[in-house]
Motif scaffolding. Structure first.
Motif, PDB file in Angstrom:
ATOM      1  N   CYS A  36       0.832  -1.212   0.000  1.00 29.88           N
ATOM      2  CA  CYS A  36       0.000   0.000   0.000  1.00 29.88           C
ATOM      3  C   CYS A  36       0.863   1.257   0.000  1.00 29.88           C
ATOM      4  CB  CYS A  36      -0.929   0.015   1.206  1.00 29.88           C
ATOM      5  SG  CYS A  36      -0.125   0.395   2.765  1.00 29.88           S
ATOM      6  N   GLN A  49       1.444   3.163   2.350  1.00 29.90           N
ATOM      7  CA  GLN A  49       0.862   4.228   3.174  1.00 29.90           C
ATOM      8  C   GLN A  49       0.729   3.818   4.627  1.00 29.90           C
ATOM      9  OE1 GLN A  49      -2.732   5.986   1.693  1.00 29.90           O
ATOM     10  NE2 GLN A  49      -1.996   6.011  -0.398  1.00 29.90           N
ATOM     11  N   GLY A  50       1.405   2.735   5.019  1.00 30.73           N
ATOM     12  CA  GLY A  50       1.370   2.345   6.421  1.00 30.73           C
ATOM     13  C   GLY A  50       0.114   1.617   6.859  1.00 30.73           C
ATOM     14  N   ASP A  51      -0.629   1.054   5.910  1.00 36.47           N
ATOM     15  CA  ASP A  51      -1.845   0.344   6.284  1.00 36.47           C
ATOM     16  C   ASP A  51      -1.696  -1.174   6.269  1.00 36.47           C
ATOM     17  OD1 ASP A  51      -3.593   2.429   6.813  1.00 36.47           O
ATOM     18  OD2 ASP A  51      -4.024   2.743   4.694  1.00 36.47           O
ATOM     19  N   GLY A  78       1.191  -3.351   6.243  1.00 34.25           N
ATOM     20  CA  GLY A  78       2.189  -4.065   7.029  1.00 34.25           C
ATOM     21  C   GLY A  78       3.118  -4.969   6.233  1.00 34.25           C
ATOM     22  N   THR A 113       6.875  -4.443   6.825  1.00 33.10           N
ATOM     23  CA  THR A 113       7.322  -4.385   8.226  1.00 33.10           C
ATOM     24  C   THR A 113       8.761  -4.874   8.384  1.00 33.10           C
ATOM     25  OG1 THR A 113       5.072  -4.764   8.970  1.00 33.10           O
ATOM     26  CG2 THR A 113       6.817  -5.104  10.596  1.00 33.10           C
ATOM     27  N   PRO A 133       8.782  -3.460  15.587  1.00 32.14           N
ATOM     28  CA  PRO A 133       8.217  -3.490  14.238  1.00 32.14           C
ATOM     29  C   PRO A 133       7.732  -2.108  13.785  1.00 32.14           C
ATOM     30  CG  PRO A 133       6.663  -4.439  15.798  1.00 32.14           C
ATOM     31  CD  PRO A 133       7.925  -4.178  16.557  1.00 32.14           C
ATOM     32  N   VAL A 134       8.140  -1.709  12.593  1.00 34.21           N
ATOM     33  CA  VAL A 134       7.652  -0.458  12.008  1.00 34.21           C
ATOM     34  C   VAL A 134       7.433  -0.683  10.517  1.00 34.21           C
ATOM     35  CG1 VAL A 134       8.859   1.056  13.648  1.00 34.21           C
ATOM     36  CG2 VAL A 134       9.964   0.441  11.506  1.00 34.21           C
ATOM     37  N   ASN A 135       6.640   0.184   9.914  1.00 36.24           N
ATOM     38  CA  ASN A 135       6.435   0.118   8.471  1.00 36.24           C
ATOM     39  C   ASN A 135       7.580   0.850   7.787  1.00 36.24           C
ATOM     40  OD1 ASN A 135       3.882  -1.220   8.499  1.00 36.24           O
ATOM     41  ND2 ASN A 135       2.960   0.686   9.200  1.00 36.24           N
ATOM     42  N   VAL A 170       6.700  -9.255  12.411  1.00 41.72           N
ATOM     43  CA  VAL A 170       5.888  -8.917  13.590  1.00 41.72           C
ATOM     44  C   VAL A 170       5.889 -10.092  14.565  1.00 41.72           C
ATOM     45  CG1 VAL A 170       3.583  -8.335  14.414  1.00 41.72           C
ATOM     46  CG2 VAL A 170       4.459  -7.266  12.357  1.00 41.72           C
ATOM     47  N   LEU A 221       6.952 -10.126  18.439  1.00 41.82           N
ATOM     48  CA  LEU A 221       6.008 -10.580  19.467  1.00 41.82           C
ATOM     49  C   LEU A 221       6.644 -11.660  20.341  1.00 41.82           C
ATOM     50  CD1 LEU A 221       3.095 -10.798  20.678  1.00 41.82           C
ATOM     51  CD2 LEU A 221       2.679 -12.592  18.994  1.00 41.82           C
ATOM     52  N   GLU A 247      -3.980  -9.779  17.908  1.00 42.92           N
ATOM     53  CA  GLU A 247      -3.865  -8.333  18.149  1.00 42.92           C
ATOM     54  C   GLU A 247      -2.512  -7.800  17.701  1.00 42.92           C
ATOM     55  OE1 GLU A 247      -5.344  -6.996  21.948  1.00 42.92           O
ATOM     56  OE2 GLU A 247      -7.287  -7.957  21.596  1.00 42.92           O
ATOM     57  N   VAL A 274      -2.532  -7.239  13.812  1.00 42.86           N
ATOM     58  CA  VAL A 274      -3.676  -6.489  13.306  1.00 42.86           C
ATOM     59  C   VAL A 274      -3.276  -5.531  12.168  1.00 42.86           C
ATOM     60  CG1 VAL A 274      -3.681  -4.481  14.831  1.00 42.86           C
ATOM     61  CG2 VAL A 274      -5.833  -5.474  14.134  1.00 42.86           C
ATOM     62  N   GLY A 275      -1.999  -5.139  12.134  1.00 39.59           N
ATOM     63  CA  GLY A 275      -1.560  -4.222  11.084  1.00 39.59           C
ATOM     64  C   GLY A 275      -0.994  -4.925   9.863  1.00 39.59           C
ATOM     65  N   ASN A 276      -1.188  -6.234   9.756  1.00 38.68           N
ATOM     66  CA  ASN A 276      -0.687  -6.976   8.602  1.00 38.68           C
ATOM     67  C   ASN A 276      -1.856  -7.594   7.862  1.00 38.68           C
ATOM     68  OD1 ASN A 276       1.490  -6.953  10.777  1.00 38.68           O
ATOM     69  ND2 ASN A 276       2.620  -7.524   8.948  1.00 38.68           N
TER      70      ASN A 276
END
Lengths: 157, 370
Positions: free
Chosen positions: A41, A43-45, A47, A50, A57-59, A110, A114, A128, A131-133
């Motif tokens: 994406c 745009q950081g949506d 993942g 990552t 973890p960051v985009n 991620v 975790l 949880e 959730v961003g992937n």
């Protein structure tokens, strides 16, 4: 104006020249050849890109490369050791935690963060954390199984 | 903000020609001419060219913002700004990005003071959600930070950025800046007659977009204040007054320096609930933060603040009045929940938010009584 920055990528020091508007994802892919950093994406949506910066973890698409100066970066390429897959990678292979595989590097990064902080997560905690992937094949059940199985393998050493 | 006359005419024409967000191909051509893509770039959503400045004091940052005016954009975590830059959704493309990360001493602190909590504007949402101090004494803030978005986002998004990010509206944020709405100096709100399923049901005076901040309802319930520095010195405003029907009170060269949260009264209890499209980690369709002191089952003080339903954090004053001095029973909770949604003015596609707000408040009050 391009700037020269130093950063540590997958346990190796690297010096790269980047523009202020170069994202870390562009730097890792285009300048260091680490194409396991998938950009979807941008745009950081989603993942997919990552990575771990100082273990978190960051985009990579939402990081400016110049702000990664002096940081320690881990990408999917940095997980295998001596030709052996990381236990999380192995679990994804064994439990079919992917279909097309585009989201997989992000999912695994991620999962790695975790399991570092929580070696025995519950299924809900895995959900949880991830959730961003986004996986547009919809492999979520097998991805979660893979992460839980990897956690068990890593606990048993 | 300045926009070329011809450009304005072109985008207005394209906005009228289609009923839903769609890009005029000429706009794309215009972008490609505007900035050359970086060689070998991986996506068309590349960042535009900009100069990156990293002032070392807040005063210097204010001076830089003053000097560059609308050509400068302030960046903390960058989660919102970089998206805006990539989608070319600002009325004018900034030429200078001013990062707050070089400020010394760093602004990422979370510390307990005499009267409460002081949060530096660069403290990440992840810091708030994991801090033992915040979790134990300011639980509704920690929960709101956790539920803001995904882990990767929370690692970078800051509390200052959370408060200052752009409104949530797919018209004002559309790629290529296609809709010249009120927020962009235009004279229309496209959401009021377009697709407004995620828009506001309360307090729609100018713009219908909802307040984007995940932490604002909790901060408002806690009675937090925002400390702002600017060209004429510093000032401090309550979180509720920080947001206006058209955005925030921030002037163009002003910076959020700190968020100050007073200690909750002894015995105060909080509840935070949130509903998103997929789950609570999405932007709020509706959220509610409640902070109350209940003694011998009687409600002594209470603050109820809703998110996701108004351009500002929406304080439910009438419901609060109904509950003070009352026991939390099935009937008093139902009356208060009903009072929350009295006077709502839903749009064509967001009437469901009335039911959502009513039941969220009801659930929060029931949990408070437990």
């Amino acid at each position: 104006m391009a700037e020269r920055i130093e950063l540590r990528v997958n346990d190796r020091n690297q010096v790269v020249e980047v523009e202020p508007f170069t994202t870390l994802a562009e730097c890792l892919r285009n300048q260091l050849g680490l194409i396991g950093v998938r950009v979807s994406c941008n745009q950081g949506d989603c993942g997919a890109c990552t990575i771990l910066v100082d273990g978190q973890p960051v985009n990579a698409c939402m990081e400016l490369a110049i702000e990664a100066e002096g940081r320690s970066v881990t990408t999917i390429e940095g997980l295998a050791r001596n030709g052996h897959l990381h236990p999380i990678q192995q679990a994804f292979v064994e439990h079919h935690g992917m279909q097309c595989g585009f989201c997989t590097p992000g999912m695994i990064m991620v999962a790695r963060a975790l399991l570092e902080s929580n070696p025995a997560p519950t299924e809900q905690e895995v959900k949880e954390a991830l959730v961003g992937n986004i996986c547009r094949c919809g492999s979520y059940p097998k991805i979660i199984t893979s992460v839980l199985s990897a956690a068990q393998t890593m606990r048993e050493g | 903000m300045a926009m070329l006359e011809g450009e304005r005419a072109a985008v207005t024409a394209s906005a009228e020609a289609v009923a839903r967000p769609q890009l005029d191909p000429r706009t794309i051509e215009a972008w490609l001419e505007q900035d050359e893509p970086v060689a070998g770039t991986i996506s068309t959503d590349y960042l535009p060219r900009f100069t990156y400045l990293r002032p070392t004091t807040l005063a210097e940052a204010v001076a830089v913002l003053e000097r560059h005016g609308p050509k400068a954009a302030l960046m903390s975590g960058g989660m919102d700004l970089l998206r805006e830059l990539k989608t070319r959704s600002r009325p004018a493309q900034p030429e200078v990005v001013v990062s707050l990360k070089g400020i010394a001493p760093p602004l990422d602190y979370v510390c307990a003071g005499e009267s409460g909590l002081a949060i530096g504007s660069l403290a990440t949402l992840r810091t708030l959600e994991t801090s033992a101090l915040v979790r134990e004494q300011y639980g509704i803030l920690a929960q709101a930070a956790y539920a803001s978005r995904a882990w990767q986002y929370r690692n970078r998004a800051t509390i200052g950025g959370d408060l200052c990010q752009r409104e949530l509206c797919w018209y004002s944020r559309s790629s290529g800046n296609a809709y010249p709405c009120f927020r962009k100096g235009g004279e229309d709100c496209f959401a009021t007659r377009g697709d407004n399923r995620f828009h506001a049901i309360f307090g729609r005076l100018i713009c219908s977009a909802v307040c984007p901040s995940a932490t604002a309802p909790s901060l408002a319930a806690l009675g937090a204040r925002v400390r702002i520095v600017g060209p004429s010195g510093g000032r401090s405003v309550p979180v509720e007054a920080f947001f206006t029907p058209r955005g925030t009170v921030l002037g163009s060269a002003e910076i959020v320096a700190e968020v100050q949260v007073p200690s909750p009264a002894p015995g105060a209890r909080g509840v935070f609930l949130k509903v998103g499209v997929r789950n609570k980690f999405d932007p709020a369709l509706a959220s509610v933060a409640v902070l109350a002191c209940i003694e011998q089952q009687v409600c002594r003080t209470i603050r109820i603040v809703l998110g996701g339903v108004s351009p500002q954090p929406w304080r439910a004053f009438r419901a609060e009045e109904l509950l003070i001095g009352e026991r939390l029973t099935e009937s008093s909770v139902a009356r208060a929940a009903e009072a929350v949604v009295e006077g709502a003015t839903p749009l064509s596609h967001n009437g469901y938010k009335i039911d959502l707000a009513r039941s969220l408040v009801g659930r929060a009050l029931v949990r408070l009584a437990e």
